[in-house]
Design an enzyme around this catalytic site. Structure first.
Site, PDB file in Angstrom:
ATOM      1  N   HIS A 146       0.832  -1.200   0.000  1.00 47.57           N
ATOM      2  CA  HIS A 146       0.000   0.000   0.000  1.00 47.57           C
ATOM      3  C   HIS A 146       0.869   1.254   0.000  1.00 47.57           C
ATOM      4  CE1 HIS A 146      -3.328  -2.709   1.152  1.00 47.57           C
ATOM      5  NE2 HIS A 146      -4.079  -1.784   0.584  1.00 47.57           N
ATOM      6  N   LYS A 150      -0.765   4.916   4.387  1.00 46.47           N
ATOM      7  CA  LYS A 150      -1.662   3.979   5.072  1.00 46.47           C
ATOM      8  C   LYS A 150      -1.200   3.780   6.512  1.00 46.47           C
ATOM      9  CE  LYS A 150      -4.003  -0.475   4.584  1.00 46.47           C
ATOM     10  NZ  LYS A 150      -5.328   0.140   4.847  1.00 46.47           N
TER      11      LYS A 150
END
Length: 259
Positions: A146, A150
């Site tokens: 990600h 995040k």
């Protein structure tokens, strides 16, 4: 037309939801709510609710992409005021006690909860469970990628995939999950399910589920290239959910994968 309320409207996902719901001829954006950046919502002439109760009163169904704290506040307000509407909830990070609260609310209204609203991820979880059960001797390793912003790790999606594999083998994920390795840790145990996280750049989301045997291995991968993937999945799920009886549903239910 289905009157839709968007909870957590000022976030990245909320902004995309506003855009997509407004374009859908079968949906009407009837209410939005956010804790932050309210003036930006007013500037767009959106139907901004001042309180969560007002928000609940002003819509027929809800999509929630806020935060764990926001989702809990939404659920508590619905319970306190007995205002029960179909809800699609895509936030993650719930403890078991908090998830039990969501489950209890679903006895009063239909709720679809998913850590990932992608239809591709839903299919990946289904296939992963089948492979985990069939290749019983394989070592399972899940890697998720990600963007640098995040905040949680592992991702809710990675944990959902791990849970699907664990259930297929009759295992308790909390007992077999390993999310970090360092130093002289000894050989890998038979039932271990590795869940590893990588963070960097602007990666929207990539999940790899690997099944490793002697002499061969199988890897299943899903790549999300746009957040619109999750928005479109949530909207499809909401249309499906709106006419369903009270209960707790999954994205797999909406796709007919659990039939």
């Amino acid at each position: 037309m289905l009157q839709v309320g968007i909870f957590g409207a000022s976030g990245r996902m909320g902004s995309l939801l506003i855009q997509e719901v407004s374009k859908d001829e079968n949906l009407q954006l009837s209410s939005v709510y956010a804790r932050d950046n309210i003036q930006e919502l007013y500037a767009q002439n959106l139907p901004v609710a001042k309180t969560i109760k007002d928000f609940l009163d002003s819509c027929a169904c809800i999509i929630d992409f806020s935060s764990k704290e926001g989702s809990l506040e939404l659920m508590q307000t619905a319970k306190n005021h007995h205002i029960y509407k179909p809800m699609v909830i895509g936030t993650t990070g719930f403890s078991q006690e908090e998830f039990d609260m969501l489950q209890a609310l679903s006895t009063h209204c239909p709720i679809l909860y998913a850590s990932n609203m992608s239809m591709g991820v839903a299919i990946l979880a289904k296939i992963s469970a089948i492979v985990a059960q069939t290749l019983k001797d394989s070592d399972i390793e899940i890697v998720e990628y990600h963007h640098r912003h995040k905040k949680d790790a592992p991702s809710g999606t990675a944990l959902t995939l791990a849970q699907a594999c664990a259930e297929a083998r009759g295992l308790d994920l909390q007992k077999v999950r390993v999310s970090g390795r360092d130093g002289i840790i000894g050989a890998r145990s038979k039932d271990e399910i590795g869940v590893m996280s990588i963070r960097g750049g602007d990666v929207v989301g990539k999940h790899n589920v690997g099944f490793y045997l002697d002499g061969e291995y199988l890897e299943l991968t899903h790549n999300a290239t746009s957040r619109l993937t999750f928005v479109k999945g949530a909207i499809c799920a909401l249309k499906w959910l709106a006419a369903k009886p009270n209960g707790l549903y999954t994205i797999q239910d909406s796709l007919g994968l659990n039939a």
